[in-house]
Design a protein around this motif. Structure first.
Motif, short mmCIF file in Angstrom:
data_model
loop_
_atom_site.label_atom_id
_atom_site.label_comp_id
_atom_site.label_asym_id
_atom_site.label_seq_id
_atom_site.Cartn_x
_atom_site.Cartn_y
_atom_site.Cartn_z
N THR A 102 0.85 -1.19 0.00
CA THR A 102 0.00 0.00 0.00
C THR A 102 0.89 1.24 0.00
OG1 THR A 102 -1.80 -1.12 1.13
CG2 THR A 102 -1.74 1.27 1.33
N LEU A 140 -3.58 4.92 -1.65
CA LEU A 140 -4.47 5.71 -0.77
C LEU A 140 -4.11 7.18 -0.86
CD1 LEU A 140 -4.48 3.72 2.61
CD2 LEU A 140 -6.22 3.66 0.82
N GLU A 182 -9.40 5.52 -1.88
CA GLU A 182 -8.62 4.32 -2.23
C GLU A 182 -8.80 3.95 -3.71
OE1 GLU A 182 -9.98 0.65 -0.35
OE2 GLU A 182 -8.02 -0.27 -0.67
#
Ligand SMILES: CC(C)(COP(=O)(O)OP(=O)(O)OC[C@H]1O[C@@H](n2cnc3c(N)ncnc32)[C@H](O)[C@@H]1OP(=O)(O)O)[C@@H](O)C(=O)NCCC(=O)NCCS
Length: 185
Positions: A102, A140, A182
């Motif tokens: 991420t 993100l 996201e």
């Protein structure tokens, strides 16, 4: 900053280089002083921004690294590679190993040349880099809830709101809410 041509024509997105540091510092510190895109309260120093840059993939490494830093450059300035007028980065998201795939996106455009498509260009570029990178699964962005332009920009590129923190930060004497958006790549 020289305004250059209307629109984003002639703007080139390229990997950041060490020589971009003064422009990137000025762009960021303008938002520290005047906006809520960042919840930093004190201007960053050159040394702090150098450490931030060093934590990202720059130069050739930006093309394949998991944490690229790219700039939108104004070629008409005559400097080799063009002067940086904005940047986008994919930064590490939390230190724990489970979050390794991420990344957190940031995008900033010089205040004098917003609204010409440069933010969109930078976002599209780093999203392409993320999609091409097997080490990245989720992008993100954490955006102030009042930053309607940025939220719209993210949604237009496929980001979906996944959460809000109410009054989690304080700047300019008021409580601020942030929105997490996201994109699964
Ligand atoms: C958000 C930001 C990166 C957008 O960059 P930009 O080059 O102005 O973006 P674009 O020209 O591609 O336009 C994207 C959206 O911004 C909005 N916008 C247009 N003109 C604008 C202006 N003069 N100022 C601010 N936003 C504007 C528009 O709503 C546009 O969406 P739309 O086409 O659906 O109307 C830029 O405004 C910025 O650097 N803001 C401060 C930092 C920030 O908020 N970063 C995002 C959170 S990390």
């Amino acid at each position: 900053m020289a305004a250059g041509p209307e629109g984003a024509e002639g703007i080139v997105v390229r990997p950041a280089e060490e020589g971009d540091l003064p422009e990137l510092l000025a762009i960021y510190n303008h938002e520290v002083a005047n906006g809520t895109a960042t919840y930093d309260l004190e201007p960053a120093t050159l040394a702090e921004r150098a450490a931030w840059m060093a934590a990202h993939d720059t130069g050739e490494a930006a093309l394949t690294g998991t944490h690229p830093l790219v700039v939108a450059a104004l070629p008409e300035d005559g400097r080799p590679g063009g002067r940086a007028a904005g940047y986008a980065s994919l930064s590490p998201y939390r230190g724990k190993g489970g979050y390794a795939a991420t990344v957190e996106l940031s995008v900033y455009v010089h205040q004098d040349i917003r609204g010409r498509g440069i933010g969109t260009l930078l976002m599209r570029h780093v999203i392409c880099l993320a999609r091409a990178n097997e080490g990245i699964h989720v992008v993100l962005s954490v955006v102030d809830s009042a930053n309607a332009g940025s939220i719209r920009l993210h949604e237009r590129l496929g980001f979906v709101e996944v959460g809000r923190v109410r009054e989690g930060a304080r700047k300019f004497g008021r409580w601020l809410d942030d929105v997490t958006l996201e994109l699964v790549v």
